[in-house]
Design an enzyme around this catalytic site. Structure first.
Site, PDB file in Angstrom:
ATOM      1  CD  GLN A   1      -2.552   1.112   2.728  1.00 31.22           C
ATOM      2  OE1 GLN A   1      -1.919   0.895   3.754  1.00 31.22           O
ATOM      3  NE2 GLN A   1      -3.855   1.311   2.737  1.00 31.22           N
TER       4      GLN A   1
ATOM      5  CD  GLU B   1      -4.752   0.344   6.613  1.00 29.21           C
ATOM      6  OE1 GLU B   1      -3.536   0.131   6.704  1.00 29.21           O
ATOM      7  OE2 GLU B   1      -5.227   1.448   6.282  1.00 29.21           O
TER       8      GLU B   1
ATOM      9  CD  GLU C   1      -2.398  10.341  18.593  1.00 29.80           C
ATOM     10  OE1 GLU C   1      -1.795  10.107  19.654  1.00 29.80           O
ATOM     11  OE2 GLU C   1      -2.229   9.672  17.552  1.00 29.80           O
TER      12      GLU C   1
END
Length: 396
Positions: free
Chosen positions: A116, A234, A366
């Site tokens: 990826q 994912e 985050e």
């Protein structure tokens, strides 16, 4: 989602398993046996017929896996092509042309290994800020830029790539999504040594790499939309539920049983707390699987990924504690290129160090919290001053 009753869909799975069993012979190679499963729709049973699936409900994937196993049919180790199975495959089936979908068979038979190419040195958490350019020249695009944190690039044949095709529009609108040959001239892979001593990740340099226009997945400028399909898959793939007492909780529970000399009431309480957390995450994963039956995964998968990272880090720390001095031993710190990622198949020290990356890969914790707050809970988003500014006018 299929309108057939689940019982009828199960019968179709049973018939496909019986046909695949009849078509499999002792003299076949592993790849040929995997190909038989694909040709009979048993690779991804929820994919459309002809694309490795049977068009059945996603909720029947576990049933199909059980039937395939009961028939003694060998399936490919998904860890050998994690990006292909969990991210590239679902994205290609959602947006690919008939010609592009032909690669699904090679993904399943492990003939084509994927990586990826998303994150960049200046665009990790903010994927929409990627600066890698793809410039159209006739029937090809010339791609130049740098990608980073690319798992398994050293073994990959193909990659899913997000690159900028238009700098005159805001950053989210000027991206396009490509399938790129990792063996093409201009592709350079360099290993990145991690805290574990290994080089599981890479930085990838792209210099005027020619990518056929036919390798664009979706339309020009649709890259952000296509990439979100990949990212949602994912996060489900990373955070998907394990069997009860599977994964790291199984490893730690066994350490508790094997080392009574290190037990105390506080550690017992911590183990039970984490068992509850993991069980909640497992049930959330089950719920996600049921939701997948109605279509593509949504932002809720971010919650599963966040829980996975937090739980893995807490469990790997407790695992060290429960093993006493043995938990501090480390096998080797030499530079290595692991063939696949494995938390449960390695020593405690490795698991503790490797778990630190779980809160970074697949989206930092985050950013994941922002996605949950804005797209799941509907809370006000952060103020974004660059949202409507052309990419070329953004400060660099």
């Amino acid at each position: 989602m299929s309108a057939e009753p689940l019982s009828a869909q199960q019968r179709r799975i049973d018939e496909a398993v019986a046909a695949a069993q009849a078509a499999t012979t002792d003299g076949m190679s592993a790849g040929e046996r995997y190909g038989v499963l694909y040709d009979h729709g048993l690779a991804w049973v929820n994919f459309p017929a002809g694309d490795g699936g049977l068009g059945v409900s996603t909720s029947l994937r576990e049933y199909a896996a059980q039937q395939v196993a009961a028939a003694g049919l060998e399936t490919p180790p998904r860890g050998s092509n994690t990006i292909g199975f969990g991210m590239a495959g679902p994205t290609i089936v959602a947006y690919g042309t008939t010609e592009q979908k032909k690669i699904l068979r090679d993904i399943y038979t492990l003939d084509t290994i994927f990586c990826q190419l998303f994150s960049e040195p200046g665009a990790g958490s903010d994927l929409a800020a990627v600066a890698t350019r793809a410039v159209a020249e006739g029937d090809v695009y010339k791609v130049s830029g740098q990608k980073v944190w690319t798992s398994g690039a050293q073994n990959a044949d193909m990659a899913i790539l997000v690159a900028r095709t238009d700098t005159s529009v805001p950053k989210h609108q000027g991206l396009s999504y490509f399938l790129i040959d990792m063996h093409a001239p201009g592709v350079e892979v360099r290993g990145l040594r991690q805290i574990t001593g290994e080089a599981e990740f890479n930085e990838v340099f792209l210099t005027d790499v020619e990518v056929p226009a036919a390798n664009m997945l979706g339309e020009p400028g649709q890259g952000w939309k296509v990439a979100n399909t990949t990212l949602n898959n994912e996060r489900v793939a990373i955070g998907g539920g394990s069997p009860r007492e599977g994964g790291m909780i199984g490893v730690v529970a066994q350490a508790w049983r094997d080392h009574p000399e290190y037990r105390d009431p506080l550690l017992q309480d911590r183990l039970l707390e984490l068992w509850v957390e993991v069980e909640v995450a497992r049930m959330m994963g089950e719920r996600l699987s049921q939701k997948l039956a109605a279509g593509q995964p949504g932002p809720e998968g971010s919650g599963a990924k966040l829980s996975f990272a937090l739980n893995n880090q807490e469990l790997s720390s407790l695992d060290i504690t429960l093993r006493g001095v043995d938990g501090l031993r480390y096998d080797t710190y030499e530079m290595r290129r692991p063939s696949e990622y494995s938390m449960t198949g390695r020593i405690p020290g490795y698991r503790y160090l490797r778990a630190k990356g779980n809160s970074i890969e697949g989206g930092t914790s985050e950013i994941i919290r922002n996605i949950i707050s804005e797209r799941v809970l509907g809370l006000p988003g952060e103020h974004r001053v660059d949202k409507d500014v052309a990419f070329k006018d953004l400060p660099k």
